[in-house]
Enzyme design. Sequence first.
Site: not given
Ligand code: AMP
Length: 112
Positions: A3, A45, A85, A96, A98, A100
């Site tokens: 993850c 997680h 999302n 995981h 999250h 935004h």
């Molecule tokens: P989601 O598409 O809602 O699952 O959001 C995942 C988010 O994680 C996206 O906005 C990506 O730009 C962000 N993301 C992916 N890899 C990383 C990373 N290494 N550091 C920070 N953000 C990331």
Amino acid sequence: MDCLFCKIIAGEIPSTKVYEDDKILAFRDIAPQAPTHILVIPKEHIGGVDELNAENSAVVAHIFAKIAEIAKAEGLKDGYRVVSNIGEHGCQSVRHLHFHILGGKQLGGEMV
Ligand code: AMP
């Protein structure tokens, strides 16, 4: 478990941290979609909102209390958006949980 966000929590992948305590981590999105784009995640997680239940959901209240603090600290006085999302139709790319935080400009009126 493979993850990405668990690896960020473990420090195996670098991130720009905004806030951290024993339960949650907030860090800047690597591909920001607004002038301020921060992700807030639980250290435990949990795959997504669809995996929340009575046993594991207390962390969400903590996350939202900190979202309000983070937004203030980021100067988002005119408002912002919080998005999570879920699954394929929701275009979730990291499994995981999250949230935004998006702000720093006038956002669009459409949600989809
Ligand atoms: P989601 O598409 O809602 O699952 O959001 C995942 C988010 O994680 C996206 O906005 C990506 O730009 C962000 N993301 C992916 N890899 C990383 C990373 N290494 N550091 C920070 N953000 C990331």
